[in-house]
Design a protein around this motif. Structure first.
Motif, short mmCIF file in Angstrom:
data_model
loop_
_atom_site.label_atom_id
_atom_site.label_comp_id
_atom_site.label_asym_id
_atom_site.label_seq_id
_atom_site.Cartn_x
_atom_site.Cartn_y
_atom_site.Cartn_z
N LEU A 124 1.15 -1.25 -0.35
CA LEU A 124 0.27 -0.24 0.14
C LEU A 124 0.89 1.47 0.23
N GLU A 125 0.46 1.70 -0.55
CA GLU A 125 0.93 3.60 -0.98
C GLU A 125 -0.23 4.40 -1.09
N HIS A 126 1.27 5.55 -0.59
CA HIS A 126 -0.22 7.06 0.30
C HIS A 126 0.52 8.48 -0.43
N TYR A 127 0.20 9.07 -0.60
CA TYR A 127 0.69 10.77 -0.73
C TYR A 127 0.93 11.18 0.90
N PRO A 128 1.56 11.52 0.92
CA PRO A 128 2.52 11.96 2.56
C PRO A 128 1.68 13.33 2.62
N GLY A 129 1.10 13.59 3.47
CA GLY A 129 0.41 15.39 3.42
C GLY A 129 -0.92 15.14 3.10
N MET A 130 -1.07 15.12 1.85
CA MET A 130 -2.30 14.50 1.32
C MET A 130 -3.26 13.74 1.65
N THR A 131 -2.95 12.47 2.03
CA THR A 131 -3.33 11.82 2.53
C THR A 131 -4.14 12.03 4.05
N GLU A 132 -3.38 12.73 4.71
CA GLU A 132 -3.70 12.98 5.95
C GLU A 132 -5.48 14.01 5.84
N SER A 133 -4.80 14.62 5.25
CA SER A 133 -4.82 15.83 4.69
C SER A 133 -7.22 15.92 4.28
N GLN A 134 -6.72 15.23 3.47
CA GLN A 134 -8.01 14.45 2.79
C GLN A 134 -8.92 13.69 3.86
N LEU A 135 -8.00 12.64 4.36
CA LEU A 135 -8.72 12.17 6.24
C LEU A 135 -9.86 12.82 6.71
N GLU A 136 -8.77 13.69 7.62
CA GLU A 136 -8.92 14.64 8.10
C GLU A 136 -10.63 15.86 7.24
N ALA A 137 -10.43 15.88 6.02
CA ALA A 137 -11.77 16.53 5.18
C ALA A 137 -12.99 15.70 5.53
N ILE A 138 -12.74 14.30 5.40
CA ILE A 138 -13.58 13.55 5.06
C ILE A 138 -14.22 13.04 6.65
N VAL A 139 -13.91 13.25 7.89
CA VAL A 139 -14.29 13.00 9.35
C VAL A 139 -15.06 14.58 9.31
N GLU A 140 -14.50 16.00 8.82
CA GLU A 140 -15.18 16.51 8.94
C GLU A 140 -16.45 17.13 8.28
N GLN A 141 -16.52 16.27 7.48
CA GLN A 141 -17.95 15.95 6.60
C GLN A 141 -19.05 15.36 7.45
N ALA A 142 -18.06 13.91 8.21
CA ALA A 142 -19.16 13.62 8.56
C ALA A 142 -19.69 14.19 9.91
N LYS A 143 -18.95 14.77 10.57
CA LYS A 143 -18.98 15.94 11.58
C LYS A 143 -20.13 16.56 10.87
N GLN A 144 -20.34 17.18 9.88
CA GLN A 144 -21.05 18.03 9.54
C GLN A 144 -22.51 17.55 9.45
N ARG A 145 -22.20 16.43 9.08
CA ARG A 145 -23.09 14.88 8.60
C ARG A 145 -24.26 14.68 9.58
N TRP A 146 -23.68 14.45 10.93
CA TRP A 146 -24.00 13.15 11.59
C TRP A 146 -23.83 14.50 13.21
N PRO A 147 -24.32 14.26 14.45
CA PRO A 147 -24.39 14.91 15.80
C PRO A 147 -23.17 13.65 16.09
N ILE A 148 -21.84 13.50 15.37
CA ILE A 148 -20.78 12.71 16.24
C ILE A 148 -19.48 13.49 17.21
N GLN A 149 -19.56 12.71 18.28
CA GLN A 149 -18.28 13.67 18.74
C GLN A 149 -17.42 13.43 18.44
#
Lengths: 82, 146
Positions: free
Chosen positions: B48-73
Motif C-alpha cells: 500500500l502506497e499513499h501521498y504523504p500530507g495530502m492523504t492525511e488532509s483528505q482523511l481530516e476532510a472526510i471526518v469533518e464532512q461526517a461531523k457536519q452530517r451527523w452529531p458525532i463527538q
C-alpha cells in the motif's frame, strides 16, 4: 519558474521516477506542464490516459490550472485504499 | 484522530482512545483486513502506497464532512501503508456519538468516502505476479448512496 512533480503507484513504476523538478515558462499551466512531460519520450504518454488524476499543492484539480513557482504537482491513478 | 502508518494497530487501544475522548453513548468501529482471494485469484499480500500530507488532509476532510452530517463527538481513522500479508489489518475507522444511528452511519460514510477519495493505492501480490489494483465501480456506487 520551477515546479516539483510527483508520481505515485503504477505511474511511478512505469516511469521509473517518483519525483522531478521541472523548469517552465512563467505563467505556464497544468496542460503545458503535461505536454512538457509527454515530450520526454514514449513512456511518458501514459500521463495522457483519461484515468490519470492530478493534484496541485495537494488539492485535486479537474480542470486546467495555472501554476506558480514552487508549486507541487502530482500525477496518480484512481485511488484503491481501504 | 488521523494516522497513516506502517506499523500494525491494536483495536483495543483504538477503541479505548475513542472511549476516553468523549462521553459517548455509542461507539461503532470497522476494521478492514487483507483478503486471501480477489477476482478469483489467490492473494499472497498487498503493498500500500499513499501521498504523504495530502492523504492525511483528505482523511481530516472526510471526518469533518461526517461531523457536519451527523452529531458525532469524535472519529478515528488509522490506515496502514507498506507491505501487508493476508489477514493483516489495513484500516480502522471508529466513531462515537450519543446514539447508535449516527455512529453506524458516520462510520459507514467515512469508510465509503475513504475508499474512493483518499490517495491510497494497493498493489496485489499473487502467485503469478504483482499488479496495481484498478478502482472498482462498486466502491463508487457505495459512495454515491450518501
Amino acid at each position: 519558474m520551477q515546479v516539483n512533480v510527483l508520481f505515485f503507484a503504477r505511474l511511478k513504476e512505469q516511469l521509473g521516477c517518483s519525483s522531478l523538478s521541472l523548469e517552465l515558462a512563467e505563467g505556464s499551466n497544468t496542460t503545458q506542464l503535461k505536454a512538457e512531460l509527454v515530450s520526454k519520450g514514449e513512456q511518458w504518454t501514459i500521463l495522457e490516459e483519461s484515468s490519470v488524476l492530478m493534484a496541485v499543492n495537494q488539492q485535486h484539480i479537474s480542470d486546467v490550472k495555472s501554476l506558480a513557482n514552487g508549486d507541487e504537482v502530482a500525477f496518480f491513478p484512481p485511488v484503491t485504499g481501504g | 484522530m488521523i494516522r497513516v502508518q506502517t506499523d500494525d494497530f491494536n483495536v483495543g487501544d483504538e477503541y479505548q482512545a475513542l472511549r476516553n475522548r468523549a462521553s459517548a453513548g455509542a461507539i461503532v468501529f470497522f476494521v478492514g483486513l487483507v483478503r486471501d482471494m480477489n477476482l478469483g485469484e489467490q492473494v499472497k499480500g498487498l503493498h500500500l502506497e499513499h501521498y504523504p500530507g495530502m492523504t492525511e488532509s483528505q482523511l481530516e476532510a472526510i471526518v469533518e464532512q461526517a461531523k457536519q452530517r451527523w452529531p458525532i463527538q469524535d472519529a478515528s481513522v488509522v490506515h496502514r501503508v507498506g507491505d501487508l500479508d493476508v489477514s493483516d489489518q489495513i484500516v480502522f475507522v471508529g466513531v462515537n456519538s450519543a446514539h447508535r444511528e449516527a455512529s453506524f452511519e458516520a462510520c459507514h460514510f467515512i469508510m465509503d468516502y475513504l475508499k474512493t477519495q483518499a490517495t491510497f493505492w494497493k498493489k496485489e501480490r499473487t502467485n503469478n505476479n504483482d499488479t496495481w489494483l484498478d478502482a472498482r465501480e462498486s466502491d463508487l456506487e457505495a459512495k454515491s448512496k450518501w
